[in-house]
Motif scaffolding. Structure first.
Motif, PDB file in Angstrom:
ATOM      1  N   TYR A   1       0.889  -1.181   0.000  1.00 17.22           N
ATOM      2  CA  TYR A   1       0.000   0.000   0.000  1.00 17.22           C
ATOM      3  C   TYR A   1       0.914   1.214   0.000  1.00 17.22           C
ATOM      4  O   TYR A   1       1.440   1.608   1.037  1.00 17.22           O
ATOM      5  CB  TYR A   1      -0.901  -0.017   1.237  1.00 17.22           C
ATOM      6  CG  TYR A   1      -2.009   1.021   1.194  1.00 17.22           C
ATOM      7  CD1 TYR A   1      -3.093   0.874   0.327  1.00 17.22           C
ATOM      8  CD2 TYR A   1      -1.971   2.144   2.016  1.00 17.22           C
ATOM      9  CE1 TYR A   1      -4.101   1.826   0.289  1.00 17.22           C
ATOM     10  CE2 TYR A   1      -2.987   3.086   1.977  1.00 17.22           C
ATOM     11  CZ  TYR A   1      -4.042   2.920   1.114  1.00 17.22           C
ATOM     12  OH  TYR A   1      -5.048   3.866   1.068  1.00 17.22           O
TER      13      TYR A   1
ATOM     14  N   CYS B   1      -6.454   4.260  10.557  1.00 13.77           N
ATOM     15  CA  CYS B   1      -7.198   4.363   9.291  1.00 13.77           C
ATOM     16  C   CYS B   1      -7.419   2.945   8.759  1.00 13.77           C
ATOM     17  O   CYS B   1      -6.446   2.228   8.484  1.00 13.77           O
ATOM     18  CB  CYS B   1      -6.428   5.182   8.254  1.00 13.77           C
ATOM     19  SG  CYS B   1      -7.331   5.399   6.705  1.00 13.77           S
TER      20      CYS B   1
ATOM     21  N   ILE C   1      -8.179  -1.474   3.253  1.00  6.93           N
ATOM     22  CA  ILE C   1      -8.347  -2.769   2.569  1.00  6.93           C
ATOM     23  C   ILE C   1      -7.865  -2.713   1.111  1.00  6.93           C
ATOM     24  O   ILE C   1      -7.846  -3.737   0.437  1.00  6.93           O
ATOM     25  CB  ILE C   1      -9.801  -3.317   2.615  1.00  6.93           C
ATOM     26  CG1 ILE C   1     -10.792  -2.369   1.963  1.00  6.93           C
ATOM     27  CG2 ILE C   1     -10.223  -3.648   4.034  1.00  6.93           C
ATOM     28  CD1 ILE C   1     -12.158  -3.035   1.740  1.00  6.93           C
TER      29      ILE C   1
ATOM     30  N   ARG D   1     -22.559  11.909   6.382  1.00  5.23           N
ATOM     31  CA  ARG D   1     -23.181  10.591   6.493  1.00  5.23           C
ATOM     32  C   ARG D   1     -24.634  10.673   6.032  1.00  5.23           C
ATOM     33  O   ARG D   1     -25.269  11.728   6.143  1.00  5.23           O
ATOM     34  CB  ARG D   1     -23.166  10.103   7.953  1.00  5.23           C
ATOM     35  CG  ARG D   1     -21.778   9.954   8.561  1.00  5.23           C
ATOM     36  CD  ARG D   1     -20.968   8.882   7.869  1.00  5.23           C
ATOM     37  NE  ARG D   1     -19.960   8.334   8.762  1.00  5.23           N
ATOM     38  CZ  ARG D   1     -18.647   8.499   8.623  1.00  5.23           C
ATOM     39  NH1 ARG D   1     -18.168   9.188   7.600  1.00  5.23           N
ATOM     40  NH2 ARG D   1     -17.807   7.967   9.486  1.00  5.23           N
TER      41      ARG D   1
HETATM   42  C1  FMN Z   1     -13.891  -1.451   5.316  1.00  7.55           C
HETATM   43  C2  FMN Z   1     -13.141  -0.160   5.120  1.00  7.55           C
HETATM   44  C3  FMN Z   1     -12.096  -0.109   4.219  1.00  7.55           C
HETATM   45  C4  FMN Z   1     -11.373   1.071   4.041  1.00  7.55           C
HETATM   46  N1  FMN Z   1     -10.276   1.070   3.225  1.00  7.55           N
HETATM   47  C5  FMN Z   1      -9.543   2.200   3.107  1.00  7.55           C
HETATM   48  C6  FMN Z   1      -8.346   2.198   2.339  1.00  7.55           C
HETATM   49  O1  FMN Z   1      -7.944   1.197   1.769  1.00  7.55           O
HETATM   50  N2  FMN Z   1      -7.637   3.357   2.253  1.00  7.55           N
HETATM   51  C7  FMN Z   1      -8.033   4.510   2.901  1.00  7.55           C
HETATM   52  O2  FMN Z   1      -7.349   5.530   2.783  1.00  7.55           O
HETATM   53  N3  FMN Z   1      -9.170   4.530   3.639  1.00  7.55           N
HETATM   54  C8  FMN Z   1      -9.920   3.413   3.761  1.00  7.55           C
HETATM   55  N4  FMN Z   1     -11.048   3.396   4.568  1.00  7.55           N
HETATM   56  C9  FMN Z   1     -11.436   4.627   5.282  1.00  7.55           C
HETATM   57  C10 FMN Z   1     -12.719   5.243   4.719  1.00  7.55           C
HETATM   58  O3  FMN Z   1     -12.442   5.887   3.507  1.00  7.55           O
HETATM   59  C11 FMN Z   1     -13.282   6.230   5.769  1.00  7.55           C
HETATM   60  O4  FMN Z   1     -13.636   5.483   6.930  1.00  7.55           O
HETATM   61  C12 FMN Z   1     -14.518   6.957   5.270  1.00  7.55           C
HETATM   62  O5  FMN Z   1     -14.181   7.807   4.195  1.00  7.55           O
HETATM   63  C13 FMN Z   1     -15.159   7.812   6.366  1.00  7.55           C
HETATM   64  O6  FMN Z   1     -14.225   8.702   6.952  1.00  7.55           O
HETATM   65  P1  FMN Z   1     -13.911   8.647   8.513  1.00  7.55           P
HETATM   66  O7  FMN Z   1     -13.308   7.303   8.804  1.00  7.55           O
HETATM   67  O8  FMN Z   1     -12.954   9.765   8.776  1.00  7.55           O
HETATM   68  O9  FMN Z   1     -15.200   8.826   9.255  1.00  7.55           O
HETATM   69  C14 FMN Z   1     -11.773   2.244   4.753  1.00  7.55           C
HETATM   70  C15 FMN Z   1     -12.827   2.175   5.658  1.00  7.55           C
HETATM   71  C16 FMN Z   1     -13.490   0.992   5.853  1.00  7.55           C
HETATM   72  C17 FMN Z   1     -14.597   0.944   6.901  1.00  7.55           C
END
Ligand code: FMN
Length: 175
Positions: free
Chosen positions: A67, A122, A125, A165
């Motif tokens: 990554y 953060c 995946i 949201r």
């Molecule tokens: C299952 C899952 C996978 C995610 N994968 C990535 C990722 O690969 N890279 C990244 O930068 N953020 C990733 N995120 C973060 C989301 O983009 C982020 O949670 C969403 O935009 C909402 O923002 P917040 O977490 O600040 O509330 C992931 C979040 C979740 C729940």
């Protein structure tokens, strides 16, 4: 923590994509966060997920290849959750396997525990699973599921507002 503290924690957590390379997470804090994951519920209590804690500089450098965002390699610790499909619960009706749900609940417990300890995280995946398997020397049936960096954001970093949201109206159906 009072009741409001719990809801404030949920509201305040943000995905953080900047880390202070010099500031390590204390070992006892790492263990407290791992403990929150250990205590999470899993389907039929099967606990099919392994927690890999990557903190050695050389290992972090190798993991960066899965990554390639620079902030990812700046974090002093990374948790990688992996699991074997055959260790997870399976629904008899249709063969549905709970591995990803179990991993997500364990990770969410750890991410909220980290937030309560003032540690930034953060969910990730979008990594290359083949690289993770190679770096962690996983067996063929051990699937990389989720990871998160853990650390402190740098001085002067401005935590953004919560991304919008959907409303409860859009999400919920009452019967
Ligand atoms: C299952 C899952 C996978 C995610 N994968 C990535 C990722 O690969 N890279 C990244 O930068 N953020 C990733 N995120 C973060 C989301 O983009 C982020 O949670 C969403 O935009 C909402 O923002 P917040 O977490 O600040 O509330 C992931 C979040 C979740 C729940």
């Amino acid at each position: 923590m009072n009741k409001n503290g719990f809801y404030e924690l949920i509201k305040n957590r943000r995905s953080i994509r900047a880390f202070d390379t010099e500031r390590k997470v204390p070992e006892n804090t790492i263990v407290k966060i791992l403990e929150a994951g250990r205590l999470a519920p899993t389907a039929s209590n099967r606990q099919p997920v392994k927690f890999h804690v990557v903190q050695e500089r050389s290992m972090l450098r190798k993991l960066h290849n899965c990554y390639s965002k620079s902030w990812f390699s700046d974090a002093p610790s990374v948790f990688v959750l992996t699991g074997r499909r055959e260790d997870a619960w399976v629904r008899t009706f249709d063969g549905y396997n709970s591995l990803e749900i179990d991993a997500a609940i364990m990770m969410d417990h750890m991410i909220l525990a980290a937030e309560s300890e003032g540690i930034s995280t953060c969910w990730i995946i979008a990594f290359d699973p083949a690289v993770v398997k190679e770096v962690l020397e996983l067996k063929a049936d051990e699937i990389p599921l989720i990871m998160t960096p853990l650390g402190y954001f740098p001085d002067g970093y401005v935590k953004r507002e919560m991304p919008e949201r959907k409303s409860l109206k859009e999400l919920v159906t009452y019967y």
